[in-house]
Design an enzyme around this catalytic site. Structure first.
Site, short mmCIF file in Angstrom:
data_model
loop_
_atom_site.label_atom_id
_atom_site.label_comp_id
_atom_site.label_asym_id
_atom_site.label_seq_id
_atom_site.Cartn_x
_atom_site.Cartn_y
_atom_site.Cartn_z
N ASP A 50 -55.84 110.62 98.60
CA ASP A 50 -55.79 111.96 98.25
C ASP A 50 -54.76 112.04 96.91
OD1 ASP A 50 -55.90 114.51 98.31
OD2 ASP A 50 -54.27 114.18 98.94
N SER A 51 -54.75 112.86 96.34
CA SER A 51 -53.99 112.97 95.16
C SER A 51 -52.52 113.46 95.67
CB SER A 51 -54.14 114.60 94.98
OG SER A 51 -53.93 115.75 95.39
N HIS B 63 -56.09 120.37 101.86
CA HIS B 63 -54.75 120.88 102.16
C HIS B 63 -55.20 122.58 103.15
CE1 HIS B 63 -52.35 118.18 99.11
NE2 HIS B 63 -51.44 119.77 99.35
N CYS C 31 -60.13 114.11 99.20
CA CYS C 31 -59.73 115.11 98.83
C CYS C 31 -60.87 115.60 97.84
CB CYS C 31 -58.94 114.52 97.44
SG CYS C 31 -58.01 115.05 95.53
N GLU D 32 -48.34 124.12 100.49
CA GLU D 32 -46.65 122.94 100.49
C GLU D 32 -45.55 122.97 100.69
OE1 GLU D 32 -48.43 120.94 96.67
OE2 GLU D 32 -49.05 119.51 97.85
N CYS E 123 -61.14 121.83 99.94
CA CYS E 123 -59.70 121.13 99.97
C CYS E 123 -59.60 120.47 101.09
CB CYS E 123 -59.05 121.84 98.98
SG CYS E 123 -56.85 121.36 98.68
N1 DGL Z 1 -56.44 117.00 97.82
C1 DGL Z 1 -56.35 118.50 96.53
C2 DGL Z 1 -58.10 118.50 96.54
O1 DGL Z 1 -58.49 118.52 98.04
C3 DGL Z 1 -55.57 119.30 96.66
C4 DGL Z 1 -54.07 119.13 96.09
C5 DGL Z 1 -54.54 119.06 93.98
O2 DGL Z 1 -54.93 119.67 93.53
O3 DGL Z 1 -53.61 118.10 94.04
O4 DGL Z 1 -58.13 119.28 96.05
#
Ligand code: DGL
Length: 273
Positions: free
Chosen positions: A12-13, A190, A75, A154, A188
């Protein structure tokens, strides 16, 4: 029956992919899973496609330094930008979070109106909308970028009663409610933390957790292809990050909804060209 002891890679990011990791680990208790969170270069959701592809390639290259049998992009943003590239370039199956969630939403909608909530980058690619239209051309898709959802989550602000959460969910979801949507894809990783707040804003709508659907798809694929680990094996979890290990340790439980269950190590991701 054949078994395959190689690990599953997940990236993931940053930290949000842990919501998918949680589901994957629950479905697959016998699998070894290696997670990489690119916490040093987060966020991907406001970056260009070229940059996201570059980062995703490095993330995958790092994970492939382990003996992997499968890779999950946990992600929404990296799935939008880099799924096809990684599927073409890697010798192992690669899954993203778009397909499973879209299929589930197409099954769930009764009125044929589905909303997709995701980062600005993901929404710009129309990947959920395009996939939904391919599998179910009659469905109307409303795609909504929610750029402030990731930063509030976050910062630990996702309780439905929180005034900030109420303002933002109302801002992003009023058009969804007005459009008479009955199914919402959380595009997403999150966003599952905001599920309760989103439900309150669009009462009665079914929410589709894209990370959970992807985890289901991975579990089914392992079963079908006989690549599952032996049932006598207790799966291990290893976590790697590109920024502070301490910060990841501190925040991981919020996304996993249980204490961190493995080691955390730092990795110099820029090395993986
Ligand atoms: N993990 C990213 C997603 O699921 C969200 C956070 C980011 O913008 O990197 O799209």
């Amino acid at each position: 029956m054949r078994v395959d002891k190689r690990a599953i890679g997940v990236f993931d990011s940053g930290i949000g992919g842990l919501t998918a990791m949680r589901e994957l680990a629950a479905f697959l208790p016998h699998e070894d899973i290696v997670y990489f969170g690119d916490t040093g270069r987060v966020h991907y959701g406001t970056r260009s496609r070229e940059t996201i592809v570059k980062y995703a390639r490095q993330d995958a290259r790092f994970l492939c330094s382990f003996d992997l049998k499968l890779l999950l992009i946990a992600c929404g943003t990296a799935s939008y930008a880099a799924l096809e590239t990684l599927q073409q370039e890697l010798p192992i199956p690669v899954f993203g979070v778009v397909e499973g969630a879209s299929r589930r939403a197409a099954e769930l909608t009764r009125v044929g109106r589905v909303a997709v909530l995701a980062t600005p980058a993901t929404i710009s690619g129309h990947v959920f909308g395009n996939f939904l239209n391919t599998i179910s051309p009659g469905i109307t898709v409303l795609e909504k970028a929610c750029p402030l959802f990731v930063p509030i989550v976050e910062n630990g602000r996702f309780q439905p009663e929180d005034p900030l959460v109420r303002i933002l969910t109302e801002e992003y979801l009023a058009p969804v409610r007005e459009a008479g949507v009955d199914t919402i894809i959380l595009g997403c990783t999150h966003y599952p933390l905001l599920a309760e707040a989103i439900s309150r804003c669009v009462p009665g709508a079914a929410l589709v957790n894209s990370g959970a659907e992807a985890a289901k798809t991975v579990a089914e694929s392992l079963r079908k292809t006989c690549l599952a680990a032996p049932e006598t094996h207790v799966g291990t979890r290893r976590y790697f990050v590109s920024d502070s290990v301490a910060q990841f340790r501190q925040n991981a439980g919020m996304y996993l909804r249980h204490p961190l269950d493995g080691s955390v190590e730092w990795v110099d991701i820029e090395k993986y060209e």
